[in-house]
Design an enzyme around this catalytic site. Structure first.
Site, PDB file in Angstrom:
ATOM      1  NE  ARG A  49      -2.877   0.457   3.347  1.00 50.09           N
ATOM      2  CZ  ARG A  49      -2.158   0.625   4.474  1.00 50.09           C
ATOM      3  NH1 ARG A  49      -1.397   1.686   4.632  1.00 50.09           N
ATOM      4  NH2 ARG A  49      -2.210  -0.273   5.431  1.00 50.09           N
ATOM      5  CE1 TYR A 101     -17.238  11.815 -14.797  1.00 50.34           C
ATOM      6  CE2 TYR A 101     -16.766  11.687 -12.464  1.00 50.34           C
ATOM      7  CZ  TYR A 101     -17.144  11.086 -13.638  1.00 50.34           C
ATOM      8  OH  TYR A 101     -17.432   9.753 -13.644  1.00 50.34           O
ATOM      9  CG  ASP A 173     -10.626  16.306 -13.972  1.00 51.39           C
ATOM     10  OD1 ASP A 173      -9.996  15.768 -14.903  1.00 51.39           O
ATOM     11  OD2 ASP A 173     -11.675  15.814 -13.485  1.00 51.39           O
ATOM     12  CE  LYS A 198     -13.577   8.188 -17.443  1.00 52.56           C
ATOM     13  NZ  LYS A 198     -13.877   9.449 -16.754  1.00 52.56           N
TER      14      LYS A 198
HETATM   15  C1  PLP Z   1     -14.284   9.838 -15.408  1.00 54.91           C
HETATM   16  C2  PLP Z   1     -13.890  11.172 -14.895  1.00 54.91           C
HETATM   17  C3  PLP Z   1     -13.588  11.372 -13.538  1.00 54.91           C
HETATM   18  C4  PLP Z   1     -13.716  10.260 -12.500  1.00 54.91           C
HETATM   19  O1  PLP Z   1     -12.807   9.260 -12.729  1.00 54.91           O
HETATM   20  P1  PLP Z   1     -13.071   7.705 -12.317  1.00 54.91           P
HETATM   21  O2  PLP Z   1     -11.846   7.043 -12.839  1.00 54.91           O
HETATM   22  O3  PLP Z   1     -14.336   7.293 -13.004  1.00 54.91           O
HETATM   23  O4  PLP Z   1     -13.198   7.669 -10.841  1.00 54.91           O
HETATM   24  C5  PLP Z   1     -13.186  12.633 -13.132  1.00 54.91           C
HETATM   25  N1  PLP Z   1     -13.103  13.653 -14.006  1.00 54.91           N
HETATM   26  C6  PLP Z   1     -13.399  13.503 -15.319  1.00 54.91           C
HETATM   27  C7  PLP Z   1     -13.290  14.682 -16.224  1.00 54.91           C
HETATM   28  C8  PLP Z   1     -13.800  12.264 -15.804  1.00 54.91           C
HETATM   29  O5  PLP Z   1     -14.110  12.128 -17.101  1.00 54.91           O
END
Ligand code: PLP
Length: 384
Positions: A49, A101, A173, A198
């Site tokens: 961890r 998001y 983000d 993504k």
């Molecule tokens: C999918 C997404 C998240 C969250 O990520 P997870 O891997 O699903 O927890 C946060 N910000 C954006 C812009 C996203 O597309």
């Protein structure tokens, strides 16, 4: 020494042949604990961890790709965001971009508020809007660019200046862009966050998240909370992400080329009322996008039809574009944000920020462009 280019670093940083065997691909280290030579004497690994070799390779590569000094990997994008928010104390205040998001909004509103943190949403595309919302309790500004699903662009360098004038950290983000396109730390941000699920993973087969920073003090506090809260990824997931990163440059360039062509096609189509894509000259922040995204605009496109019924008919007629949530992988996906990804946003709020019922969102994949356009063409016949 000359710094190697992005694609080279994606393949080599943190990686290279396994010193024990020469294997060109590093093994996955599944061990949860590591032998110590004496009490507290070890080679940097104690318990998985806290740190493990496979995660460390991923974190090293991510830090390099984002032009940071410290990368931290998590089990999901939201685990990464949660860990960044753990740096806050009760009474602290956060300013954030209004069409964040949905899961980020839910974490702010339904979880962090209960711990005494308050939040103010702003339209961060408006110069000065962030600064106007900062109070003497503000500790963090949280923005996204491009945003989801309207692909709005926030000027990251300007946002960093507004936050820093008040001694506040800026977190970005950057999921929709990927580090191939945009590196917020180079523009003055303090923390960059990704849902690695993504574009970084890129194949719809691994969930992950990361934080990268160039600030040693922030890194130390984030590292403490990564271990203390424990939202870490498995070694296998880290290894899949390392494999995804090797083709990130190729994939994102192709996603972007295809998406710009799709956006131009849609803009010229009589059944389409509006197209949102930062690469189009008609996009309201096109100039900011061209500057901060280096002329590559990503694989996301959203567009509006006459009404919700037309949007649903077109969506259901698509064949090559799979009807599904998520984004950023090799296959093309299509969805209706109002009925799917953004259904948890109250309808008035959705309409206020311009997210209408006739909007469709595309994650344009890396298939042959002619096949994507042919699929859109046949589906749009259902729009009338
Ligand atoms: C999918 C997404 C998240 C969250 O990520 P997870 O891997 O699903 O927890 C946060 N910000 C954006 C812009 C996203 O597309």
């Amino acid at each position: 020494m000359r710094r190697p280019g992005f694609a080279t670093r994606a393949i080599h940083v943190g990686q290279g042949p396994d010193p024990a065997t020469g294997a060109v691909v590093q093994p996955i280290h599944l061990a949860t604990t590591f032998a110590q030579e004496g009490i507290g004497r070890h080679g940097g690994y104690e318990y998985a961890r806290s740190n493990n070799p496979t995660r460390e390779q991923l974190e090293t590569c991510l830090a390099s790709l984002e032009s940071g000094r410290h990368g931290l990997a998590f089990a999901s994008g939201l685990a990464a965001t949660t860990t960044a928010l753990l740096l806050l104390d009760p009474g602290d205040h956060v300013v954030y971009m209004e069409d964040a998001y949905g899961g980020t909004y839910r974490l702010f509103d339904k979880v962090m508020r209960r711990y005494g943190v308050s939040f103010t949403a702003v339209d961060a595309t408006v110069p000065g809007a962030i600064e106007a919302a900062i109070t003497d309790r503000t500790r963090l500004v949280w923005i996204e660019s491009p945003t989801n699903p309207l692909l709005r662009i926030v000027d990251i360098a300007a946002a960093a200046e507004e936050a820093h004038r008040h001694g506040v950290h800026l977190a970005v983000d950057s999921t929709f862009a990927s580090p191939y396109i945009q590196r917020p730390l180079e523009l003055g941000a303090d923390i960059v966050m990704h849902s690695s699920t993504k574009y970084l993973g890129g194949h719809s087969d691994v969930l992950g998240g990361c934080l990268v920073t160039g600030d040693d003090d922030l890194a130390q506090r984030l590292r403490f909370h990564q271990n203390a809260a424990g939202g870490v990824p498995s070694p296998f997931d880290c290894w899949l992400l390392l494999r995804g990163l090797k083709t990130l440059a190729l994939r994102v360039q192709r996603h972007s080329d295809n998406a710009l062509a799709v956006a131009r096609y849609l803009e010229a189509h009589p059944a389409v009322r509006a197209v949102h894509h930062p690469g189009l000259a008609s996009h309201p922040q096109h100039e900011v996008a061209a500057r901060q995204m280096g002329g590559v605009f990503g694989g996301m496109v959203s567009f509006e039809l006459a009404d919700e019924a037309a949007a649903v008919r077109v969506l259901e007629a698509l064949r090559l574009f799979t009807l599904a949530e998520s984004l950023g992988a090799v296959e093309s996906l299509a969805e209706h944000p109002g009925l799917m990804t953004h259904v948890s946003v109250p309808v008035d709020e959705r309409h206020r920020i311009g997210l209408g019922d006739s909007l469709l969102r595309l994650s344009v994949g890396i298939e042959d462009l002619d096949d994507l356009l042919a699929d859109l063409s046949q589906a749009l016949q259902q729009a009338g």
